[in-house]
Write a protein that holds these residues in place. Structure first.
Motif, short mmCIF file in Angstrom:
data_model
loop_
_atom_site.label_atom_id
_atom_site.label_comp_id
_atom_site.label_asym_id
_atom_site.label_seq_id
_atom_site.Cartn_x
_atom_site.Cartn_y
_atom_site.Cartn_z
N MET A 161 -56.97 27.45 15.42
CA MET A 161 -55.92 26.66 16.08
C MET A 161 -56.32 25.20 16.02
O MET A 161 -57.51 24.87 16.09
CB MET A 161 -55.71 27.11 17.52
CG MET A 161 -55.17 28.52 17.62
SD MET A 161 -54.58 28.93 19.27
CE MET A 161 -53.11 27.90 19.38
N GLY A 162 -55.31 24.37 15.90
CA GLY A 162 -55.64 22.96 15.76
C GLY A 162 -54.54 22.04 16.23
O GLY A 162 -53.46 22.49 16.63
N TRP A 163 -54.87 20.78 16.23
CA TRP A 163 -53.93 19.72 16.55
C TRP A 163 -53.81 18.78 15.35
O TRP A 163 -54.82 18.37 14.78
CB TRP A 163 -54.41 18.94 17.77
CG TRP A 163 -54.34 19.70 19.04
CD1 TRP A 163 -55.33 20.44 19.62
CD2 TRP A 163 -53.20 19.82 19.90
NE1 TRP A 163 -54.87 21.01 20.77
CE2 TRP A 163 -53.57 20.65 20.98
CE3 TRP A 163 -51.90 19.31 19.86
CZ2 TRP A 163 -52.70 20.96 22.00
CZ3 TRP A 163 -51.02 19.62 20.89
CH2 TRP A 163 -51.42 20.44 21.94
N TYR A 164 -52.58 18.48 15.01
CA TYR A 164 -52.26 17.51 13.98
C TYR A 164 -51.43 16.41 14.61
O TYR A 164 -50.87 16.59 15.70
CB TYR A 164 -51.46 18.16 12.84
CG TYR A 164 -52.26 19.10 11.96
CD1 TYR A 164 -52.72 20.31 12.43
CD2 TYR A 164 -52.53 18.76 10.63
CE1 TYR A 164 -53.45 21.17 11.63
CE2 TYR A 164 -53.26 19.61 9.81
CZ TYR A 164 -53.71 20.82 10.32
OH TYR A 164 -54.43 21.66 9.50
N ARG A 165 -51.34 15.29 13.93
CA ARG A 165 -50.47 14.22 14.44
C ARG A 165 -49.79 13.52 13.28
O ARG A 165 -50.29 13.51 12.16
CB ARG A 165 -51.26 13.21 15.27
CG ARG A 165 -52.29 12.41 14.51
CD ARG A 165 -53.11 11.55 15.46
NE ARG A 165 -54.10 10.74 14.75
CZ ARG A 165 -55.05 10.02 15.37
NH1 ARG A 165 -55.13 10.02 16.71
NH2 ARG A 165 -55.90 9.30 14.67
N GLN A 166 -48.64 12.95 13.60
CA GLN A 166 -47.89 12.20 12.61
C GLN A 166 -47.31 10.95 13.24
O GLN A 166 -46.53 11.04 14.19
CB GLN A 166 -46.77 13.05 12.01
CG GLN A 166 -46.07 12.39 10.84
CD GLN A 166 -45.19 13.36 10.06
OE1 GLN A 166 -44.82 14.42 10.55
NE2 GLN A 166 -44.86 12.98 8.83
N LEU A 222 -46.77 11.64 17.14
CA LEU A 222 -46.27 12.94 17.60
C LEU A 222 -47.36 13.96 17.29
O LEU A 222 -47.78 14.06 16.12
CB LEU A 222 -44.97 13.28 16.89
CG LEU A 222 -44.17 14.48 17.39
CD1 LEU A 222 -43.79 14.30 18.86
CD2 LEU A 222 -42.91 14.64 16.55
N TYR A 223 -47.83 14.65 18.30
CA TYR A 223 -48.93 15.59 18.15
C TYR A 223 -48.38 17.01 18.10
O TYR A 223 -47.60 17.42 18.96
CB TYR A 223 -49.91 15.45 19.32
CG TYR A 223 -50.81 14.24 19.19
CD1 TYR A 223 -50.30 12.96 19.33
CD2 TYR A 223 -52.17 14.38 18.91
CE1 TYR A 223 -51.10 11.84 19.19
CE2 TYR A 223 -52.99 13.28 18.78
CZ TYR A 223 -52.46 12.02 18.91
OH TYR A 223 -53.27 10.92 18.78
N TYR A 224 -48.83 17.75 17.08
CA TYR A 224 -48.37 19.11 16.86
C TYR A 224 -49.53 20.09 17.00
O TYR A 224 -50.62 19.86 16.49
CB TYR A 224 -47.81 19.27 15.45
CG TYR A 224 -46.56 18.49 15.16
CD1 TYR A 224 -46.63 17.21 14.61
CD2 TYR A 224 -45.31 19.02 15.42
CE1 TYR A 224 -45.49 16.49 14.32
CE2 TYR A 224 -44.15 18.31 15.13
CZ TYR A 224 -44.25 17.04 14.59
OH TYR A 224 -43.12 16.33 14.30
N CYS A 225 -49.24 21.20 17.66
CA CYS A 225 -50.18 22.31 17.70
C CYS A 225 -49.94 23.19 16.48
O CYS A 225 -48.80 23.34 16.02
CB CYS A 225 -49.96 23.11 18.99
SG CYS A 225 -51.09 24.49 19.22
N ASN A 226 -51.01 23.77 15.96
CA ASN A 226 -50.92 24.59 14.76
C ASN A 226 -51.79 25.83 14.92
O ASN A 226 -52.87 25.77 15.51
CB ASN A 226 -51.41 23.78 13.55
CG ASN A 226 -51.49 24.61 12.29
OD1 ASN A 226 -52.53 25.19 11.99
ND2 ASN A 226 -50.40 24.67 11.56
N ALA A 227 -51.29 26.95 14.39
CA ALA A 227 -52.06 28.19 14.41
C ALA A 227 -52.07 28.79 13.01
O ALA A 227 -51.02 28.90 12.37
CB ALA A 227 -51.45 29.18 15.39
N ALA A 228 -53.26 29.17 12.56
CA ALA A 228 -53.41 29.86 11.27
C ALA A 228 -53.55 31.34 11.56
O ALA A 228 -54.53 31.78 12.18
CB ALA A 228 -54.65 29.34 10.54
N PHE A 229 -52.55 32.12 11.11
CA PHE A 229 -52.50 33.54 11.47
C PHE A 229 -51.91 34.31 10.31
O PHE A 229 -50.82 33.96 9.83
CB PHE A 229 -51.65 33.71 12.73
CG PHE A 229 -51.43 35.13 13.14
CD1 PHE A 229 -50.19 35.74 13.00
CD2 PHE A 229 -52.46 35.87 13.70
CE1 PHE A 229 -49.98 37.05 13.38
CE2 PHE A 229 -52.27 37.19 14.09
CZ PHE A 229 -51.02 37.78 13.94
#
Length: 115
Positions: free
Chosen positions: A34-39, A92-99
């Motif tokens: 799980m991670g946080w990305y931003r744009q 804008l910060y996005y949560c991300n999940a690799a599944f």
């Protein structure tokens, strides 16, 4: 499928702190990472921080020493503690999940650092 719901964004002055939260619809034990990305406006989306199911963390150079990613397994939640915020952290910060060989995204939460 993994649903992700972020919260915790807002307006903060330079040098201030915020904590972002991301609640997942599945046990995070079952999620590879799980991670946080931003744009930021006019820029590409970039990785901020990531944590694997084995608790290995990875941070962008620009946030090392200021941001900390962590999880609460009982709440299926990942956090991003952001300290010493700078105007260039505005995004804008996005949560991300690799599944299951796929990536899932939250709707995003705005962080604005300004005096």
């Amino acid at each position: 499928q993994v649903q992700l719901v972020e919260s915790g964004g807002g307006l903060v002055q330079p040098g201030g702190s915020l904590r972002l939260s991301c609640a997942a619809s599945k046990s995070i034990f079952s999620i590879n990472a799980m991670g946080w990305y931003r744009q930021a406006p006019g820029k590409e989306r970039e990785l901020v921080a990531e944590i694997t199911s084995g608790s290995i963390t990875n941070y962008a150079d620009s946030v090392k020493g200021r941001f900390t990613i962590s999880t609460d397994n009982a709440k299926n939640t990942v956090y991003l503690q952001m300290n010493s915020l700078k105007p260039e952290d505005t995004a804008l910060y996005y949560c991300n999940a690799a599944f299951m060989a796929r990536r899932f995204w939250g709707q995003g939460t705005q962080v604005t650092v300004s005096s």
